[in-house]
Design a protein around this motif. Structure first.
Motif, PDB file in Angstrom:
ATOM      1  N   UNK A 137      -1.334  -2.716 -10.570  1.00 47.59           N
ATOM      2  CA  UNK A 137      -2.166  -1.941  -9.639  1.00 47.59           C
ATOM      3  C   UNK A 137      -3.488  -2.660  -9.435  1.00 47.59           C
ATOM      4  N   UNK A 138      -3.824  -2.934  -8.166  1.00 44.93           N
ATOM      5  CA  UNK A 138      -5.062  -3.650  -7.868  1.00 44.93           C
ATOM      6  C   UNK A 138      -6.215  -2.701  -7.573  1.00 44.93           C
ATOM      7  N   UNK A 139      -5.979  -1.711  -6.716  1.00 45.60           N
ATOM      8  CA  UNK A 139      -7.043  -0.774  -6.342  1.00 45.60           C
ATOM      9  C   UNK A 139      -6.445   0.594  -6.116  1.00 45.60           C
ATOM     10  N   UNK A 140      -7.316   1.582  -6.225  1.00 51.15           N
ATOM     11  CA  UNK A 140      -6.932   2.955  -5.921  1.00 51.15           C
ATOM     12  C   UNK A 140      -7.996   3.532  -4.995  1.00 51.15           C
ATOM     13  N   UNK A 141      -7.635   3.769  -3.750  1.00 52.89           N
ATOM     14  CA  UNK A 141      -8.560   4.276  -2.743  1.00 52.89           C
ATOM     15  C   UNK A 141      -8.515   5.797  -2.752  1.00 52.89           C
ATOM     16  N   UNK A 142      -9.693   6.407  -2.689  1.00 56.79           N
ATOM     17  CA  UNK A 142      -9.807   7.865  -2.697  1.00 56.79           C
ATOM     18  C   UNK A 142     -10.270   8.341  -1.327  1.00 56.79           C
ATOM     19  N   UNK A 143      -9.363   8.851  -0.476  1.00 51.18           N
ATOM     20  CA  UNK A 143      -9.769   9.260   0.883  1.00 51.18           C
ATOM     21  C   UNK A 143     -10.571  10.555   0.929  1.00 51.18           C
ATOM     22  N   UNK A 144     -10.562  11.345  -0.171  1.00 54.44           N
ATOM     23  CA  UNK A 144     -11.241  12.651  -0.196  1.00 54.44           C
ATOM     24  C   UNK A 144     -10.662  13.584   0.875  1.00 54.44           C
ATOM     25  N   UNK A 145      -9.359  13.527   1.046  1.00 53.69           N
ATOM     26  CA  UNK A 145      -8.657  14.395   1.990  1.00 53.69           C
ATOM     27  C   UNK A 145      -7.697  15.292   1.213  1.00 53.69           C
ATOM     28  N   UNK A 146      -7.306  16.382   1.868  1.00 53.71           N
ATOM     29  CA  UNK A 146      -6.372  17.298   1.219  1.00 53.71           C
ATOM     30  C   UNK A 146      -4.949  16.758   1.242  1.00 53.71           C
ATOM     31  N   UNK A 188       0.856  -1.184   0.000  1.00 53.81           N
ATOM     32  CA  UNK A 188       0.000   0.000   0.000  1.00 53.81           C
ATOM     33  C   UNK A 188       0.890   1.231   0.000  1.00 53.81           C
ATOM     34  N   UNK A 189       0.668   2.105  -0.981  1.00 55.33           N
ATOM     35  CA  UNK A 189       1.450   3.326  -1.138  1.00 55.33           C
ATOM     36  C   UNK A 189       0.483   4.502  -1.036  1.00 55.33           C
ATOM     37  N   UNK A 190       0.706   5.372  -0.052  1.00 61.19           N
ATOM     38  CA  UNK A 190      -0.167   6.520   0.186  1.00 61.19           C
ATOM     39  C   UNK A 190       0.521   7.771  -0.340  1.00 61.19           C
ATOM     40  N   UNK A 191      -0.128   8.435  -1.300  1.00 59.90           N
ATOM     41  CA  UNK A 191       0.323   9.741  -1.774  1.00 59.90           C
ATOM     42  C   UNK A 191      -0.524  10.818  -1.098  1.00 59.90           C
ATOM     43  N   UNK A 192      -0.428  12.042  -1.590  1.00 57.41           N
ATOM     44  CA  UNK A 192      -1.144  13.127  -0.916  1.00 57.41           C
ATOM     45  C   UNK A 192      -2.650  12.969  -1.019  1.00 57.41           C
ATOM     46  N   UNK A 193      -3.172  12.511  -2.164  1.00 58.46           N
ATOM     47  CA  UNK A 193      -4.615  12.473  -2.379  1.00 58.46           C
ATOM     48  C   UNK A 193      -5.192  11.075  -2.536  1.00 58.46           C
ATOM     49  N   UNK A 194      -4.359  10.035  -2.607  1.00 62.16           N
ATOM     50  CA  UNK A 194      -4.899   8.703  -2.865  1.00 62.16           C
ATOM     51  C   UNK A 194      -4.010   7.659  -2.204  1.00 62.16           C
ATOM     52  N   UNK A 195      -4.560   6.434  -2.126  1.00 64.94           N
ATOM     53  CA  UNK A 195      -3.839   5.268  -1.613  1.00 64.94           C
ATOM     54  C   UNK A 195      -3.949   4.184  -2.680  1.00 64.94           C
ATOM     55  N   UNK A 196      -2.784   3.739  -3.191  1.00 63.66           N
ATOM     56  CA  UNK A 196      -2.755   2.722  -4.238  1.00 63.66           C
ATOM     57  C   UNK A 196      -2.332   1.389  -3.649  1.00 63.66           C
ATOM     58  N   UNK A 197      -3.006   0.345  -4.113  1.00 54.81           N
ATOM     59  CA  UNK A 197      -2.757  -1.016  -3.643  1.00 54.81           C
ATOM     60  C   UNK A 197      -2.147  -1.804  -4.804  1.00 54.81           C
ATOM     61  N   UNK A 198      -0.891  -2.233  -4.646  1.00 62.07           N
ATOM     62  CA  UNK A 198      -0.161  -2.923  -5.709  1.00 62.07           C
ATOM     63  C   UNK A 198       0.010  -4.391  -5.343  1.00 62.07           C
ATOM     64  N   UNK A 199      -0.117  -5.237  -6.367  1.00 57.40           N
ATOM     65  CA  UNK A 199       0.159  -6.665  -6.220  1.00 57.40           C
ATOM     66  C   UNK A 199       1.612  -6.884  -6.603  1.00 57.40           C
TER      67      UNK A 199
END
Length: 737
Positions: A603-612, A586-597
């Motif tokens: 890339x398996x999933x891209x989570x959108x936290x809706x945070x700044x 799991x790699x967390x950038x400023x606006x999203x969290x990507x889930x890599x296999x």
């Protein structure tokens, strides 16, 4: 009388032939008027079919009964004066010039190929009002008057040939395609002039005068003879039986009361004040959805001509009121004081306010909101009591003091007996959890950004991120067998004969550093912000503070090998975490969290936290849920099996979140914030996929003091007990049990 009717009939047929011939010549001069003429032969009608005779009999042969009459007409037409009308000329030309259809019919009687006039014949499509799309799959496009197929012309010319024709032929713009036959027709000057007249909105016939003087048929002059001598009908002076029956029916309906007489209209005006009748018994009041006009607020003390002194603004308040926007002012006027009511001047904004009031009354929509009478207590979700969710930490038990600056990070050993902490004072301290005693202090010569204890209980190693280097420390605490086996594991490495090209440098520690416990140095060339271990203890991931695709590196301890798993960057990486069960990263950038296999390298999933700005990341021990902390004081819970959008967003903190953590055994998670508090929540995840997780905040733990506007910088749970550790900017570590 009969003779007049016969002559009139013949004249009518002649007129129709003249009109049709002139119309055809005016509409299609290229097809009718430009055809070559051929002399009439006796007996030419013998080869005509029935359809041709029926079509052309009224155009050519109805004007005269014999060939002698035709010849006489030709002589008269040749010797006639030049001042005859256009209709007579057209008639003569029609008589002299036979139609191409007649020529084709005559040619059928003799040699069929004696004269080839295929380019000049008038081909007419007789399919009628039929969509031409029906013929798209057929070689023909319709049928002519004889019932023969009209074949589509061969279109063997491509766009290049058409472009060359367009460049070479100056009259290419005259060529149009007839959709009924599929052939190209070249417009004559008369047809082009006709099209241009129609485009300008003029009449098609040039000889037509739309402004000629009108002839008054029913003139006002007294005439001797009437317009018509038709005698009056008998029914005009005999009473109608049908009208008598209608009148009797209406009289019967009036007697029975079915037809009511019209009532006289009242002279009262039909307009009324729409907002005046607010009586519930009125028409508008009885209307179900009627909303009365809002009342104007009654004037207060500020509107008085002699207000109290506290309502009179000072000079500063008056200047501040003038500088405000009209929409921001509490009062749209300034209270003033007058000695008497007679001294009050006229209100300058009276008409404008009345006008705005009228606009509000009829322009502002008013609707009735159907509100449900609900008890506010029913809207609160039924959460279990915190006392039923124990155990969880409730009070402060120990304070670990010794660091001279803020404590950025901490980590607990797999057995829960030791605690490692890194500080800005350039040292790493090893504590005994039960007694808060500092066992060792290891100076590292720089700010410690991250500390991570190896989760494998058979390996005694602590990884520390100091500037651009990751240090591997053997703390020599606990079981001596484990400490010895760890040193044997590190010393048993044999370097390969051909060292591979790596983004990092693995260096052995010097003798002095080995006395302090250091074993390995991993130099990166860029500042390291985070280090975290895989669950098995052989791999660790590192985050570098550098732009590009080398922000995340993965190191393998047993083979001393480093690799960059990504080819390109998706923004500044904040933190990473290994999945506890599956080969995911799991790699967390400023606006999203990507889930890599990691095995499939996709890339398996891209989570959108809706945070700044995402600040921290933690994965549930079961692996199906993830929490993220952000600098805009939000804690976001993700259910990986549910959606890529947040399942729940918690806003319990007042300031930025610095760290989040899951308990490895108990259904607990905690978050530390710059407001100096640690909030512990109950997060139960059920094995039933149809049941949503239960999230309940149970305790707010306080104890850290703020320093440099920073509060709690890191939190970590004890691996076996429901205890939570927190490190703060005040240089202390606190244990809550």
């Amino acid at each position: 009388m009969g003779q007049c009717m016969v002559l009139g009939g013949q004249g009518w047929w002649v007129g129709c032939g003249v009109w049709l011939s002139s119309t055809l010549c005016s509409l299609q001069p290229s097809l009718l008027c430009d055809l070559p003429t051929s002399p009439l032969e006796d007996g030419s009608n013998s080869g005509l079919s029935d359809s041709e005779e029926s079509v052309f009999s009224g155009l050519e042969d109805s004007g005269s009964d014999s060939s002698a009459d035709t010849a006489a007409e030709e002589e008269d037409g040749a010797s006639s004066d030049e001042n005859h009308g256009g209709t007579e000329k057209t008639t003569g030309q029609q008589a002299e010039t036979p139609s191409p259809r007649t020529e084709v019919a005559r040619a059928q009687g003799g040699d069929e190929y004696a004269e080839d006039s295929s380019d000049e014949e008038d081909v007419r499509n007789t399919v009628g009002n039929v969509p031409l799309e029906w013929y798209d799959d057929f070689p023909h496009v319709g049928y002519d008057l004889d019932g023969r197929r009209i074949y589509k012309p061969l279109r063997t010319r491509d766009e290049l040939d058409q472009f060359l024709d367009k460049m070479d032929d100056p009259d290419y713009w005259r060529v149009v395609q007839d959709r009924m036959t599929g052939r190209d027709v070249r417009l004559t000057d008369e047809q082009v002039a006709l099209v241009r007249r129609l485009q300008r909105g003029q009449f098609g016939d040039m000889s037509f005068d739309p402004y000629e003087p009108s002839v008054d048929f029913f003139s006002g002059d007294l005439m001797i003879h009437p317009v018509t001598n038709r005698p009056a009908d008998k029914r005009s002076f005999i009473p109608s039986l049908v009208e008598k029956e209608k009148v009797s029916r209406m009289v019967h309906a009036i007697k029975m009361g079915w037809i009511q007489p019209r009532r006289p209209r009242h002279p009262t005006p039909t307009f009324y004040d729409l907002w005046a009748q607010e009586d519930p018994n009125a028409v508008l009041g009885r209307h179900k959805m009627h909303v009365p006009a809002p009342k104007l607020a009654l004037p207060g003390h500020a509107e008085s001509y002699n207000p109290p002194p506290e309502y009179l603004p000072s000079e500063e308040e008056r200047l501040a009121w003038e500088q405000q926007e009209p929409a921001e002012r509490k009062l749209n006027f300034l209270p003033r004081k007058f000695p008497s009511l007679r001294a009050v001047p006229a209100y300058s904004r009276f008409i404008q306010e009345r006008f705005e009031r009228c606009l509000d009354l009829y322009l502002c929509p008013r609707q009735r909101k159907m509100r449900v009478n609900v008890d506010p207590e029913d809207l609160i979700p039924k959460l279990p009591r915190p006392r039923d969710l124990q155990p969880f930490p409730t009070c402060q038990a120990l304070v670990y003091r010794g660091h001279g600056d803020l404590v950025r990070c901490l980590s607990v050993s797999p057995g829960g007996q030791w605690l490692a902490s890194g500080s800005d004072d350039g040292s790493v301290r090893l504590w005994e959890v039960a007694t808060a005693r500092c066992m060792r202090t290891v100076p590292v010569g720089g700010v410690v950004r991250s500390v991570a204890w190896n989760p494998n209980p058979t390996i005694c190693l602590v990884a520390m991120a100091v500037e651009d280097t990751v240090l591997l420390l053997n703390p020599a605490l606990g079981d001596r067998l484990v400490v010895g086996s760890t040193d044997q594991l590190l010393s048993g490495f044999t370097p390969p004969e051909e060292p591979a090209l790596q983004p990092t440098h693995w260096l052995e520690a010097s003798e002095e550093e080995r006395q302090e416990g250091l074993r390995l140095r991993i130099r990166h060339g860029k500042p390291v912000t985070q280090v975290t271990w895989h669950g098995r203890g052989d791999y660790m991931a590192v985050v570098l503070a550098t732009p590009g695709h080398t922000q995340v590196l993965i190191h393998q301890l047993s083979r001393r090998r480093s690799q960059s798993p990504f080819r390109r960057s998706h923004g500044q990486v904040q933190c990473v975490a290994f999945h506890p069960v599956r080969p995911f990263l799991l790699v967390a950038s400023q606006r999203s969290v990507r889930l890599y296999h990691l095995l499939r390298q996709e890339l398996t999933k891209k989570l959108m936290p809706n945070c700044k700005w995402v600040s921290s990341l933690a994965v549930h021990p079961a692996g199906d849920n993830v929490i993220c902390g952000s600098y805009d004081s939000k804690l976001v819970w993700f259910d990986l099996d549910l959606s890529t959008q947040p399942y729940r967003v918690l806003r319990h903190h007042k300031k930025a979140l610095r760290a989040v953590a899951f308990h490895p055994r108990y259904p607990l998670f905690a978050s530390g914030s710059d407001d100096g508090s640690v909030i512990v929540c109950h997060g139960m995840v059920y094995n039933d996929l149809l049941q949503n997780p239960l999230l309940v905040p149970v305790k707010v733990l306080r104890g850290h003091t703020l320093a440099r506007d920073l509060g709690v910088l890191d939190v970590a749970f004890h691996p076996t007990q429901p205890w939570v550790f927190s490190s703060g900017a005040d240089g202390t570590i606190r244990l809550f049990t």
